[in-house]
Design a protein around this motif. Structure first.
Motif, PDB file in Angstrom:
ATOM      1  N   VAL A  11      10.477   3.972  -6.100  1.00  0.00           N
ATOM      2  CA  VAL A  11      11.257   3.408  -4.991  1.00  0.00           C
ATOM      3  C   VAL A  11      12.704   3.887  -5.068  1.00  0.00           C
ATOM      4  CG1 VAL A  11      12.213   1.280  -4.031  1.00  0.00           C
ATOM      5  CG2 VAL A  11       9.794   1.388  -4.666  1.00  0.00           C
ATOM      6  N   LEU A  12      13.280   3.891  -6.261  1.00  0.00           N
ATOM      7  CA  LEU A  12      14.656   4.354  -6.407  1.00  0.00           C
ATOM      8  C   LEU A  12      14.782   5.822  -6.048  1.00  0.00           C
ATOM      9  CD1 LEU A  12      16.030   2.659  -9.669  1.00  0.00           C
ATOM     10  CD2 LEU A  12      16.062   1.843  -7.305  1.00  0.00           C
ATOM     11  N   ARG A  13      13.832   6.639  -6.470  1.00  0.00           N
ATOM     12  CA  ARG A  13      13.874   8.073  -6.148  1.00  0.00           C
ATOM     13  C   ARG A  13      13.784   8.292  -4.634  1.00  0.00           C
ATOM     14  NH1 ARG A  13      13.710  11.845  -9.983  1.00  0.00           N
ATOM     15  NH2 ARG A  13      13.068  11.328 -12.115  1.00  0.00           N
ATOM     16  N   LEU A  14      12.889   7.598  -3.984  1.00  0.00           N
ATOM     17  CA  LEU A  14      12.730   7.767  -2.537  1.00  0.00           C
ATOM     18  C   LEU A  14      13.972   7.255  -1.803  1.00  0.00           C
ATOM     19  CD1 LEU A  14       8.992   6.686  -2.148  1.00  0.00           C
ATOM     20  CD2 LEU A  14       9.928   8.996  -1.960  1.00  0.00           C
ATOM     21  N   PHE A  15      14.524   6.145  -2.281  1.00  0.00           N
ATOM     22  CA  PHE A  15      15.730   5.601  -1.667  1.00  0.00           C
ATOM     23  C   PHE A  15      16.903   6.572  -1.806  1.00  0.00           C
ATOM     24  CE2 PHE A  15      19.596   3.020  -1.597  1.00  0.00           C
ATOM     25  CZ  PHE A  15      19.410   2.278  -0.434  1.00  0.00           C
ATOM     26  N   SER A  16      17.020   7.174  -2.971  1.00  0.00           N
ATOM     27  CA  SER A  16      18.122   8.115  -3.202  1.00  0.00           C
ATOM     28  C   SER A  16      17.953   9.395  -2.404  1.00  0.00           C
ATOM     29  CB  SER A  16      18.249   8.448  -4.697  1.00  0.00           C
ATOM     30  OG  SER A  16      17.161   9.234  -5.139  1.00  0.00           O
ATOM     31  N   SER A  17      16.725   9.681  -1.982  1.00  0.00           N
ATOM     32  CA  SER A  17      16.483  10.880  -1.164  1.00  0.00           C
ATOM     33  C   SER A  17      16.855  10.660   0.299  1.00  0.00           C
ATOM     34  CB  SER A  17      15.015  11.298  -1.252  1.00  0.00           C
ATOM     35  OG  SER A  17      14.177  10.401  -0.526  1.00  0.00           O
ATOM     36  N   GLY A  18      17.214   9.411   0.640  1.00  0.00           N
ATOM     37  CA  GLY A  18      17.648   9.131   1.999  1.00  0.00           C
ATOM     38  C   GLY A  18      16.697   8.261   2.802  1.00  0.00           C
ATOM     39  N   MET A  19      15.589   7.864   2.204  1.00  0.00           N
ATOM     40  CA  MET A  19      14.630   7.034   2.922  1.00  0.00           C
ATOM     41  C   MET A  19      15.072   5.575   2.913  1.00  0.00           C
ATOM     42  SD  MET A  19      10.991   8.705   1.655  1.00  0.00           S
ATOM     43  CE  MET A  19      10.009   7.639   2.710  1.00  0.00           C
ATOM     44  N   SER A  20      14.876   4.895   4.029  1.00  0.00           N
ATOM     45  CA  SER A  20      15.169   3.468   4.110  1.00  0.00           C
ATOM     46  C   SER A  20      14.044   2.670   3.456  1.00  0.00           C
ATOM     47  CB  SER A  20      15.321   3.042   5.562  1.00  0.00           C
ATOM     48  OG  SER A  20      14.079   3.189   6.244  1.00  0.00           O
ATOM     49  N   VAL A  21      14.295   1.387   3.238  1.00  0.00           N
ATOM     50  CA  VAL A  21      13.267   0.530   2.645  1.00  0.00           C
ATOM     51  C   VAL A  21      12.020   0.509   3.518  1.00  0.00           C
ATOM     52  CG1 VAL A  21      12.684  -1.872   2.097  1.00  0.00           C
ATOM     53  CG2 VAL A  21      14.873  -0.922   1.343  1.00  0.00           C
ATOM     54  N   SER A  22      12.184   0.420   4.832  1.00  0.00           N
ATOM     55  CA  SER A  22      11.027   0.386   5.727  1.00  0.00           C
ATOM     56  C   SER A  22      10.244   1.695   5.695  1.00  0.00           C
ATOM     57  CB  SER A  22      11.477   0.075   7.160  1.00  0.00           C
ATOM     58  OG  SER A  22      12.421   1.032   7.619  1.00  0.00           O
ATOM     59  N   LYS A  23      10.961   2.835   5.612  1.00  0.00           N
ATOM     60  CA  LYS A  23      10.269   4.127   5.537  1.00  0.00           C
ATOM     61  C   LYS A  23       9.545   4.289   4.200  1.00  0.00           C
ATOM     62  CE  LYS A  23      13.028   6.794   8.820  1.00  0.00           C
ATOM     63  NZ  LYS A  23      13.903   7.967   9.022  1.00  0.00           N
ATOM     64  N   ILE A  24      10.146   3.772   3.143  1.00  0.00           N
ATOM     65  CA  ILE A  24       9.476   3.830   1.831  1.00  0.00           C
ATOM     66  C   ILE A  24       8.197   3.003   1.871  1.00  0.00           C
ATOM     67  CG2 ILE A  24       9.669   3.214  -0.616  1.00  0.00           C
ATOM     68  CD1 ILE A  24      12.684   3.707  -0.382  1.00  0.00           C
ATOM     69  N   ALA A  25       8.249   1.875   2.543  1.00  0.00           N
ATOM     70  CA  ALA A  25       7.063   1.017   2.657  1.00  0.00           C
ATOM     71  C   ALA A  25       5.922   1.758   3.351  1.00  0.00           C
ATOM     72  CB  ALA A  25       7.418  -0.256   3.431  1.00  0.00           C
ATOM     73  N   ILE A  26       6.251   2.456   4.430  1.00  0.00           N
ATOM     74  CA  ILE A  26       5.230   3.229   5.147  1.00  0.00           C
ATOM     75  C   ILE A  26       4.726   4.374   4.264  1.00  0.00           C
ATOM     76  CG2 ILE A  26       4.829   4.759   7.115  1.00  0.00           C
ATOM     77  CD1 ILE A  26       6.930   3.072   8.651  1.00  0.00           C
ATOM     78  N   HIS A  27       5.650   5.069   3.603  1.00  0.00           N
ATOM     79  CA  HIS A  27       5.300   6.229   2.775  1.00  0.00           C
ATOM     80  C   HIS A  27       4.391   5.843   1.615  1.00  0.00           C
ATOM     81  CE1 HIS A  27       5.872  10.161   0.864  1.00  0.00           C
ATOM     82  NE2 HIS A  27       6.098   9.511  -0.268  1.00  0.00           N
ATOM     83  N   THR A  28       4.622   4.676   1.033  1.00  0.00           N
ATOM     84  CA  THR A  28       3.856   4.254  -0.154  1.00  0.00           C
ATOM     85  C   THR A  28       2.721   3.287   0.168  1.00  0.00           C
ATOM     86  OG1 THR A  28       5.408   2.432  -0.563  1.00  0.00           O
ATOM     87  CG2 THR A  28       5.860   4.559  -1.660  1.00  0.00           C
ATOM     88  N   ASN A  29       2.605   2.943   1.458  1.00  0.00           N
ATOM     89  CA  ASN A  29       1.571   1.998   1.897  1.00  0.00           C
ATOM     90  C   ASN A  29       1.746   0.630   1.223  1.00  0.00           C
ATOM     91  OD1 ASN A  29      -0.624   1.296   3.513  1.00  0.00           O
ATOM     92  ND2 ASN A  29      -2.111   1.747   1.878  1.00  0.00           N
ATOM     93  N   ARG A  30       2.994   0.204   1.097  1.00  0.00           N
ATOM     94  CA  ARG A  30       3.297  -1.127   0.576  1.00  0.00           C
ATOM     95  C   ARG A  30       4.082  -1.894   1.633  1.00  0.00           C
ATOM     96  NH1 ARG A  30       6.153   1.224  -4.789  1.00  0.00           N
ATOM     97  NH2 ARG A  30       4.613   2.877  -5.169  1.00  0.00           N
ATOM     98  N   SER A  31       4.193  -3.189   1.459  1.00  0.00           N
ATOM     99  CA  SER A  31       4.949  -3.988   2.414  1.00  0.00           C
ATOM    100  C   SER A  31       6.453  -3.806   2.191  1.00  0.00           C
ATOM    101  CB  SER A  31       4.595  -5.468   2.272  1.00  0.00           C
ATOM    102  OG  SER A  31       5.086  -5.983   1.045  1.00  0.00           O
ATOM    103  N   ILE A  32       7.221  -4.080   3.238  1.00  0.00           N
ATOM    104  CA  ILE A  32       8.680  -3.994   3.125  1.00  0.00           C
ATOM    105  C   ILE A  32       9.171  -4.977   2.068  1.00  0.00           C
ATOM    106  CG2 ILE A  32      10.855  -4.449   4.333  1.00  0.00           C
ATOM    107  CD1 ILE A  32       9.568  -3.420   6.875  1.00  0.00           C
ATOM    108  N   LYS A  33       8.570  -6.158   2.029  1.00  0.00           N
ATOM    109  CA  LYS A  33       8.961  -7.169   1.034  1.00  0.00           C
ATOM    110  C   LYS A  33       8.733  -6.656  -0.379  1.00  0.00           C
ATOM    111  CE  LYS A  33       8.145 -11.938  -0.419  1.00  0.00           C
ATOM    112  NZ  LYS A  33       7.368 -13.189  -0.154  1.00  0.00           N
TER     113      LYS A  33
END
Length: 204
Positions: free
Chosen positions: A153-175
């Motif tokens: 999550v930290l790596r994806l966030f540092s790459s510029g992805m938002s929390v919501s986009k990370i959720a979609i990318h990893t198939n996890r909930s935003i929470k």
């Protein structure tokens, strides 16, 4: 030994310069810089033996922090690097020590440590100030490493992805993503999102 000092605070820069020159132990300060851009321009023109630099300085397109240190090491292999910092985040300090720099001390310790660190580095040694060592040791006692999913999550966030986009990318909930991001920061002692970027850069 030709020395360069880089710091965006004129008082710190002039203070360190005075401390070194007053000792007159074979070190000659031949350059100063108050920005990352000025630092790299000087390094491209002057042969420097020892660079004493702040960890973070104003910049435009130039990197600072760990990325700046790594760039200097890649392009100027023979320079000894001593980092002065006000940073007390233990995860970032630990990453800085692991980056292979020659010396690191907190700015509050400059008065007592600067001559010793220069002498140690001049002779090929490594110097980590007692204050920095104590902070790192305290981290080892109180903090833990993030889990693989939290680190992702930290790596994806540092790459510029938002929390919501990370959720979609990893198939996890935003929470779930928000919780994993928060837990990773707590484990690493990171207080601000900007520190996430610095931490991830230090791992590359």
């Amino acid at each position: 030994m030709k020395v360069m000092i880089a710091d965006d605070h004129p008082i710190v820069l002039s203070g360190v310069k005075a401390l070194i020159e007053n000792q007159n132990k074979g070190f000659k300060i031949i350059a100063e810089a108050t920005s990352v851009e000025a630092l790299f321009k000087t390094l491209s023109k002057e042969k420097i033996d020892i660079l004493i630099t702040d960890y973070s300085m104003p910049n435009n397109d130039y990197v600072d922090g760990i990325a700046m240190i790594n760039k200097i090491k890649r392009e100027h292999h023979n320079i000894k690097i001593i980092v002065l910092t006000q940073m007390t985040n233990t995860a970032l300090l630990n990453s800085l020590v692991r980056s292979g720099i020659d010396g690191v001390l907190l700015k509050k310790d400059v008065l007592t440590d600067i001559h010793h660190v220069i002498s140690v580095v001049k002779n090929g040694g490594k110097y980590i100030s007692p204050s920095v060592s104590n902070l790192i040791l305290s981290r080892q006692r109180t903090l833990t490493e993030p889990s693989p999913k939290e680190l992702e999550v930290l790596r994806l966030f540092s790459s510029g992805m938002s929390v919501s986009k990370i959720a979609i990318h990893t198939n996890r909930s935003i929470k779930t993503i928000s919780t994993q991001k928060k837990q990773a920061m707590i484990k690493l002692g990171l207080e601000h999102d900007s520190e996430i970027y610095e931490y991830i850069k230090s791992l590359d």
